[in-house]
Design a protein around this motif. Structure first.
Motif, PDB file in Angstrom:
ATOM      1  N   ASP A   1       0.823  -1.214   0.000  1.00 19.79           N
ATOM      2  CA  ASP A   1       0.000   0.000   0.000  1.00 19.79           C
ATOM      3  C   ASP A   1       0.859   1.267   0.000  1.00 19.79           C
ATOM      4  O   ASP A   1       0.369   2.352  -0.301  1.00 19.79           O
ATOM      5  CB  ASP A   1      -0.948  -0.017   1.199  1.00 19.79           C
ATOM      6  CG  ASP A   1      -2.070   0.985   1.056  1.00 19.79           C
ATOM      7  OD1 ASP A   1      -2.564   1.140  -0.078  1.00 19.79           O
ATOM      8  OD2 ASP A   1      -2.438   1.611   2.065  1.00 19.79           O
ATOM      9  N   LEU A   2       2.114   1.116   0.315  1.00 17.88           N
ATOM     10  CA  LEU A   2       3.021   2.264   0.318  1.00 17.88           C
ATOM     11  C   LEU A   2       3.120   2.890  -1.068  1.00 17.88           C
ATOM     12  O   LEU A   2       3.422   4.087  -1.187  1.00 17.88           O
ATOM     13  CB  LEU A   2       4.416   1.852   0.800  1.00 17.88           C
ATOM     14  CG  LEU A   2       4.551   1.597   2.306  1.00 17.88           C
ATOM     15  CD1 LEU A   2       5.958   1.116   2.618  1.00 17.88           C
ATOM     16  CD2 LEU A   2       4.216   2.834   3.100  1.00 17.88           C
ATOM     17  N   ASP A   3       2.849   2.117  -2.107  1.00 17.09           N
ATOM     18  CA  ASP A   3       2.880   2.638  -3.474  1.00 17.09           C
ATOM     19  C   ASP A   3       1.931   3.825  -3.620  1.00 17.09           C
ATOM     20  O   ASP A   3       2.299   4.858  -4.181  1.00 17.09           O
ATOM     21  CB  ASP A   3       2.518   1.517  -4.452  1.00 17.09           C
ATOM     22  CG  ASP A   3       2.369   2.018  -5.872  1.00 17.09           C
ATOM     23  OD1 ASP A   3       3.294   2.718  -6.326  1.00 17.09           O
ATOM     24  OD2 ASP A   3       1.355   1.710  -6.499  1.00 17.09           O
ATOM     25  N   GLU A   4       0.732   3.692  -3.124  1.00 20.39           N
ATOM     26  CA  GLU A   4      -0.244   4.792  -3.203  1.00 20.39           C
ATOM     27  C   GLU A   4       0.246   6.002  -2.418  1.00 20.39           C
ATOM     28  O   GLU A   4       0.090   7.138  -2.852  1.00 20.39           O
ATOM     29  CB  GLU A   4      -1.606   4.338  -2.678  1.00 20.39           C
ATOM     30  CG  GLU A   4      -2.301   3.326  -3.545  1.00 20.39           C
ATOM     31  CD  GLU A   4      -2.721   3.903  -4.885  1.00 20.39           C
ATOM     32  OE1 GLU A   4      -3.087   5.100  -4.940  1.00 20.39           O
ATOM     33  OE2 GLU A   4      -2.655   3.161  -5.874  1.00 20.39           O
ATOM     34  N   TRP A   5       0.836   5.765  -1.286  1.00 23.22           N
ATOM     35  CA  TRP A   5       1.332   6.869  -0.452  1.00 23.22           C
ATOM     36  C   TRP A   5       2.495   7.593  -1.149  1.00 23.22           C
ATOM     37  O   TRP A   5       2.584   8.822  -1.105  1.00 23.22           O
ATOM     38  CB  TRP A   5       1.770   6.367   0.905  1.00 23.22           C
ATOM     39  CG  TRP A   5       0.634   5.872   1.769  1.00 23.22           C
ATOM     40  CD1 TRP A   5      -0.681   5.940   1.510  1.00 23.22           C
ATOM     41  CD2 TRP A   5       0.771   5.231   3.017  1.00 23.22           C
ATOM     42  NE1 TRP A   5      -1.405   5.369   2.518  1.00 23.22           N
ATOM     43  CE2 TRP A   5      -0.523   4.919   3.473  1.00 23.22           C
ATOM     44  CE3 TRP A   5       1.849   4.845   3.821  1.00 23.22           C
ATOM     45  CZ2 TRP A   5      -0.773   4.300   4.680  1.00 23.22           C
ATOM     46  CZ3 TRP A   5       1.595   4.228   5.026  1.00 23.22           C
ATOM     47  CH2 TRP A   5       0.305   3.948   5.448  1.00 23.22           C
ATOM     48  N   ILE A   6       3.356   6.828  -1.782  1.00 21.26           N
ATOM     49  CA  ILE A   6       4.479   7.445  -2.496  1.00 21.26           C
ATOM     50  C   ILE A   6       3.953   8.279  -3.662  1.00 21.26           C
ATOM     51  O   ILE A   6       4.432   9.398  -3.896  1.00 21.26           O
ATOM     52  CB  ILE A   6       5.479   6.362  -2.971  1.00 21.26           C
ATOM     53  CG1 ILE A   6       6.174   5.735  -1.756  1.00 21.26           C
ATOM     54  CG2 ILE A   6       6.489   6.937  -3.950  1.00 21.26           C
ATOM     55  CD1 ILE A   6       7.015   4.522  -2.096  1.00 21.26           C
ATOM     56  N   PHE A   7       2.957   7.792  -4.361  1.00 23.74           N
ATOM     57  CA  PHE A   7       2.358   8.551  -5.462  1.00 23.74           C
ATOM     58  C   PHE A   7       1.755   9.851  -4.942  1.00 23.74           C
ATOM     59  O   PHE A   7       1.934  10.921  -5.541  1.00 23.74           O
ATOM     60  CB  PHE A   7       1.296   7.715  -6.168  1.00 23.74           C
ATOM     61  CG  PHE A   7       0.664   8.404  -7.337  1.00 23.74           C
ATOM     62  CD1 PHE A   7       1.326   8.488  -8.548  1.00 23.74           C
ATOM     63  CD2 PHE A   7      -0.589   8.977  -7.227  1.00 23.74           C
ATOM     64  CE1 PHE A   7       0.749   9.128  -9.624  1.00 23.74           C
ATOM     65  CE2 PHE A   7      -1.167   9.618  -8.296  1.00 23.74           C
ATOM     66  CZ  PHE A   7      -0.503   9.696  -9.501  1.00 23.74           C
TER      67      PHE A   7
END
Length: 163
Positions: A48-54
């Motif tokens: 889910d960190l992918d969404e946060w990085i985006f």
């Protein structure tokens, strides 16, 4: 296109690698069902960190991510226009189906009219033949009429008339 293909391949590779790592990690570390669930939740959190990085990249510099948002908006507009076009096409199909139904009804009514016309013609023929048999002119009168026609004394022809 090559850039999109390469990006898609990287995403697929990353997803398969994450699946492989999480499976190996869970088999190596987990000894009970509870530990497997906890480890799976941790892996999902990391994914889910992918969404946060985006979101963070979007907050830092909007130009880096604006093309993604624009393409999403363009796709929404395109989908809405296609849905409207589909709605219009469905209405056209319904009108065509109604027209075909009406044409079928007209064809059946034409066939009925044709049959009625044949019946009326037969009735007229039978009335004409019966009227002809009632008003038969005798042979001598018909000869006189024929002579008058030959000599072109049409005005002198007397035709019996019954009212």
């Amino acid at each position: 296109r090559i850039r999109y293909f390469f990006g898609g391949m990287c995403l697929c590779w990353l997803t398969l690698f994450a699946l492989y790592v999480s499976t190996v990690y869970n088999k190596a570390i987990a000894t009970s069902n509870t530990e497997i669930i906890v480890n799976s939740v941790i892996v999902l959190f990391i994914m889910d960190l992918d969404e946060w990085i985006f979101s963070a990249l979007e907050a830092i510099n909007d130009d880096w991510t604006s093309h993604v948002a624009k393409s999403e908006d363009e796709m929404k507009v395109q989908i809405a226009s296609q849905q409207e076009e589909l709605k219009n096409l469905r209405e056209i199909v319904e009108r065509i189906q109604d027209s075909l139904t009406q044409m079928d009804q007209i064809a059946s009514e034409k066939e009925e009219l044709r049959k009625l016309h044949e019946i009326v013609d037969k009735m007229l023929e039978s009335n004409a033949s019966s009227a002809h048999s009632e008003h038969v002119v005798s042979g001598s009168e018909s000869n006189v009429y024929a002579q008058q026609l030959e000599t072109e004394h049409v005005d002198d022809i007397v035709v019996p008339y019954e009212a």
